[in-house]
Structure formats: structure tokens, C-alpha cells
Scaffold this active site. Structure first.
Site, PDB file in Angstrom:
ATOM      1  N   ASP A 186       0.317  -0.864  -0.087  1.00 48.84           N
ATOM      2  CA  ASP A 186      -0.268   0.179   0.162  1.00 48.84           C
ATOM      3  C   ASP A 186       1.015   0.962   0.412  1.00 48.84           C
ATOM      4  OD1 ASP A 186      -2.280  -1.592   0.213  1.00 48.84           O
ATOM      5  OD2 ASP A 186      -2.025  -1.378   2.327  1.00 48.84           O
TER       6      ASP A 186
HETATM    7  N1  URA Z   1      -0.764  -5.165   3.701  1.00 52.65           N
HETATM    8  C1  URA Z   1      -1.696  -4.955   4.350  1.00 52.65           C
HETATM    9  O1  URA Z   1      -3.091  -4.165   5.142  1.00 52.65           O
HETATM   10  N2  URA Z   1      -1.176  -3.786   3.408  1.00 52.65           N
HETATM   11  C2  URA Z   1       0.078  -3.826   2.710  1.00 52.65           C
HETATM   12  O2  URA Z   1       0.722  -3.539   2.378  1.00 52.65           O
HETATM   13  C3  URA Z   1       0.722  -4.889   2.274  1.00 52.65           C
HETATM   14  C4  URA Z   1      -0.437  -6.157   2.900  1.00 52.65           C
END
Ligand code: URA
Length: 234
Positions: A102
Site C-alpha cells: 500500500d
Molecule cells: N497488507 C496490507 O494491509 N497492506 C500492505 O501493504 C501489505 C499487506
């Protein structure tokens, strides 16, 4: 080019594995069994075979990046900076992320020009382990850890696969190891325990760990041959 470097660059294995292959007589150069690892070869004209199969240099690139927050894992984006912008323009051609983190997630991100490698690394079949350092809004109870480990319903067709947990230094910090890569998976898993992720950093991927004393946020380096070999073997 040294024979062992040539074979390692073509993805056959780590230097020590290659030494072993040569010792066992699995490698030929122009139909002659190679006997020494530091033999000099010409990759353009010499025919190198492993167990009678021609070995070619792939020329593919494999990188580890310590992703800072605020960058998106996409080839292009109209609104945000992409992780590719952390690489000089001359290195971006054909380079893609191995899965996604993310925008606000930091830490270990792999990138490569090798589509087959990327596909293998993100294939659910391979069950590649990814470990995240998670800071939550509230304390994480032992009961929460058990739930996360055995699998939780995050609203998809299936509950999450078994995970591993370890406590961090504070009672709202945990390390969570998962083998899947569902959308916002870690955040959604913690949500099921009525908690909220306030900081998320990936610290390892498929046996390769982020060493922040050598790779600061925003920095990248090429993966070593032995790291690529560890990842390939799963
Ligand atoms: N899980 C998440 O919620 N976000 C990420 O970036 C990676 C794994």
C-alpha cells in the site's frame, strides 16, 4: 567472464551450488566437461550446457528496495509518486514490482524485469512467506494472536491461511507472517480483531530480509545471486 559468474547470472543457483555442479561434472563448455569454476569463457561464442541443456544469460534485473511511505506500487500514477521514480530513468525500462505494498506501507519491496520470476513469487501456489512489522492502535491480546494464526474471515470467499505471529517490544506491536497477498490483507486481518494498523512495514519476503543498516528508506540494491536462488527455491 568467469564460468561460475556466468552460471549464477543465468539463475542456475548460488556460487556454492554451482561449484558443486561443476565438481559433479554437470557443466560442459563446448562439449568438454568443465573442471574449474574460475574458467574464463566468452558468453557470446562459447556453448555452455548444464546437464546437456544450453545455458543462456538472461540479462534480467532483480532489486530489493526499502520502500518509503507515500509511493505507490504502479508503473504510472496521475496523483502520486511511484516506486519506479526512486530508480534512475535509465533503469526503469521493463521493471515491475513483485506484488504490491500500500501507499502508506514501508519496507521490503522486490522489483524485477523477469516476468516469470515475478509470477512465481506472487503465485498463491508458492505460498511465499512475507513478514510484516505491525504497529496497532491498541494492545494485541493473546486471543487476537491465536485468531490471526488460525485464520480469520476478512470478507473474502475463504478465511485467511494459517499465519505466524510474534510479539514486538510493545504490547501494540507484532510481527505477522502470512503466505498470501490479498488486498490490504494485514490491515483487514487486524480489523477483525477490532484493532487498527497505524504503521506497517514489510521486513522479509521469501527468506530474504530487509537489512536497514545497509539499505535506508528510498534506497535499492541488486539482489545477490544467493538471495535470488533462495527466492527461486521457495
Ligand atoms: N497488507 C496490507 O494491509 N497492506 C500492505 O501493504 C501489505 C499487506
Amino acid at each position: 567472464m568467469r564460468l561460475d559468474k556466468f552460471l549464477a547470472s543465468s539463475g542456475l543457483g548460488s556460487r556454492s551450488e554451482i561449484k558443486n555442479y561443476i565438481r559433479k561434472g554437470f557443466v560442459t563448455v563446448n562439449s568438454e566437461t568443465a573442471k574449474i569454476t574460475d574458467l574464463n569463457i566468452n558468453p557470446d561464442t562459447d556453448e555452455v550446457c548444464f546437464k546437456s541443456e544450453r545455458v543462456v544469460l538472461s540479462g534480467d534485473k532483480y532489486y530489493i528496495l526499502n520502500k518509503p511511505a507515500g509511493y505507490v506500487c504502479a508503473d504510472t500514477d496521475d496523483d502520486s509518486l511511484t516506486v519506479l521514480s526512486l530508480f534512475p530513468e535509465s533503469m526503469r525500462d521493463g521493471l515491475h514490482t513483485v506484488g504490491r505494498l500500500d501507499k502508506d506501507t514501508t519496507g521490503l519491496l522486490l522489483l524485477s524485469t523477469d516476468g516469470k520470476f515475478i509470477h512465481e513469487m506472487i503465485s498463491p501456489r508458492r505460498k511465499v512467506e512475507k513478514t510484516y512489522f505491525v504497529v496497532c492502535e491498541k494492545s494485541v491480546t493473546d486471543e487476537d494472536l491465536l485468531k490471526l494464526e488460525s485464520g480469520v474471515d476478512i470478507g473474502d470467499d475463504e478465511i485467511t491461511k494459517p499465519a505466524r505471529t510474534q510479539r514486538g517490544a510493545k504490547d501494540n506491536e507484532i510481527f505477522l507472517t502470512i503466505t498470501e497477498g490479498r488486498f490490504h490483507q494485514v490491515k483487514r486481518m487486524l480489523q477483525v480483531t477490532c484493532n487498527k494498523v497505524i504503521f506497517l512495514k514489510r521486513v522479509s519476503f521469501g527468506g530474504v530480509s530487509l537489512d536497514e543498516s545497509h539499505l535506508s528508506e528510498g534506497e535499492f540494491r541488486e539482489l545477490t545471486e544467493s538471495e535470488i536462488s533462495i527466492l527461486r527455491k521457495g
